[in-house]
Design an enzyme around this catalytic site. Structure first.
Site, PDB file in Angstrom:
ATOM      1  N   GLY A 187       0.803  -1.222   0.000  1.00  0.00           N
ATOM      2  CA  GLY A 187       0.000   0.000   0.000  1.00  0.00           C
ATOM      3  C   GLY A 187       0.830   1.263   0.000  1.00  0.00           C
ATOM      4  CB  SER A 188       2.912   2.793  -1.460  1.00  0.00           C
ATOM      5  OG  SER A 188       2.818   1.796  -2.453  1.00  0.00           O
TER       6      SER A 188
END
Length: 219
Positions: A187-188
Site C-alpha cells: 500500500g503506497s
C-alpha cells in the site's frame, strides 16, 4: 504472471509461521476440530493475499519519447498545479496515483533518459492519501532527463502499511521507459511532476496500469 523477487523472503516466512501456528494449535487443542478447520481456512486466505500482493505480471508495452506513462497500477487521486520544492523549486503539474494493497506494486520508469537526481528520505508513515505524505513520509525522489532535455520527477511514497521502498536506479544511470525501477511493499503512492504545458491524458478517479497507461504528453 510470476512472483516478484521482493516477495520470496516474506512469502517463505509467512508460510513457515502459519504452519507452526496451525501445528501448535492442533497439538494443544486436539479435541477442537472446528477451531482447526477455521484456523486453516483463515491461514490459507491470508497466505493467498500475501502471494497476490507480490505478483509480477507481464506487460505488453510500447515506447514514445513524448509520452509520460504511469509508473504503477492504482487510482489517480490528485491532478493539480503544485510547487515542487526539492528539485525544481517551482510550479509543476502533479499527478498522484494511490496504490491499494490489492494493486500490483511493481514500479516502472515513466520516461526514457538519464537519472539526474536521486535521494532517499526516511520519514513518517501517514496514510498515502494524506496531503503531507508527499513531504513527510518515507520516500524516494527520482528525476529523469529525457533526450529532449525535459526533467520529469517522480516519487515513491510509503503509506501507513508500506514501510519498505525498493529502487533499482542511481544518479547518472540511463533508463528506458517502462523498465522496472522499484517496488513498494503493502500500500503506497507515487507522485509524478510534469511541465505545466504537458497535455494531461488522465482524470481524477481513473485506474492506471503501470508501464501502459499514458499520464501525459510533452508539448
Amino acid at each position: 504472471m510470476t512472483i516478484h523477487k521482493e516477495g520470496y523472503t516474506i512469502i517463505g516466512g509467512t508460510a513457515l509461521l502459519l504452519l507452526l501456528i496451525n501445528w501448535g494449535v492442533r497439538s494443544l487443542t486436539p479435541e477442537l476440530g472446528w477451531l482447526h478447520g477455521l484456523l486453516l481456512l483463515v491461514s490459507v486466505l491470508f497466505f493467498v493475499l500475501i502471494v497476490q500482493f507480490f505478483r509480477h505480471p507481464k506487460r505488453v508495452i510500447s515506447q514514445d519519447e513524448r509520452q509520460i506513462i504511469a509508473p504503477c497500477d492504482g487510482k489517480v487521486v490528485v491532478i493539480e498545479e503544485a510547487v515542487e520544492s526539492e528539485y525544481f523549486q517551482g510550479p509543476r503539474r502533479q499527478i498522484s496515483i494511490f496504490m491499494s494493497p490489492l494493486n500490483v506494486h511493481v514500479n516502472w520508469t515513466p520516461v526514457s533518459g538519464v537519472v539526474q537526481y536521486f535521494k532517499y528520505h526516511p520519514g513518517l508513515y501517514l496514510v498515502a492519501w494524506h496531503p503531507k505524505s508527499s513531504t513527510d513520509n518515507e520516500r524516494t525522489t527520482i528525476v529523469i532527463r529525457t533526450a529532449q532535455g525535459v526533467d520529469i520527477l517522480f516519487r515513491q511514497i510509503a503509506g501507513a502499511v508500506a514501510r519498505r521502498i525498493r529502487w533499482y536506479v542511481k544518479e547518472g544511470q540511463p533508463v528506458e521507459q517502462s523498465s522496472e525501477m522499484g517496488f513498494i511493499k503493502f500500500g503506497s503512492r507515487v507522485d509524478v511532476f510534469v511541465p505545466l504545458d504537458a497535455d494531461i491524458k488522465v482524470k481524477l478517479g481513473d485506474k492506471t496500469v503501470g508501464s501502459v497507461t499514458v499520464l501525459a504528453e510533452l508539448a
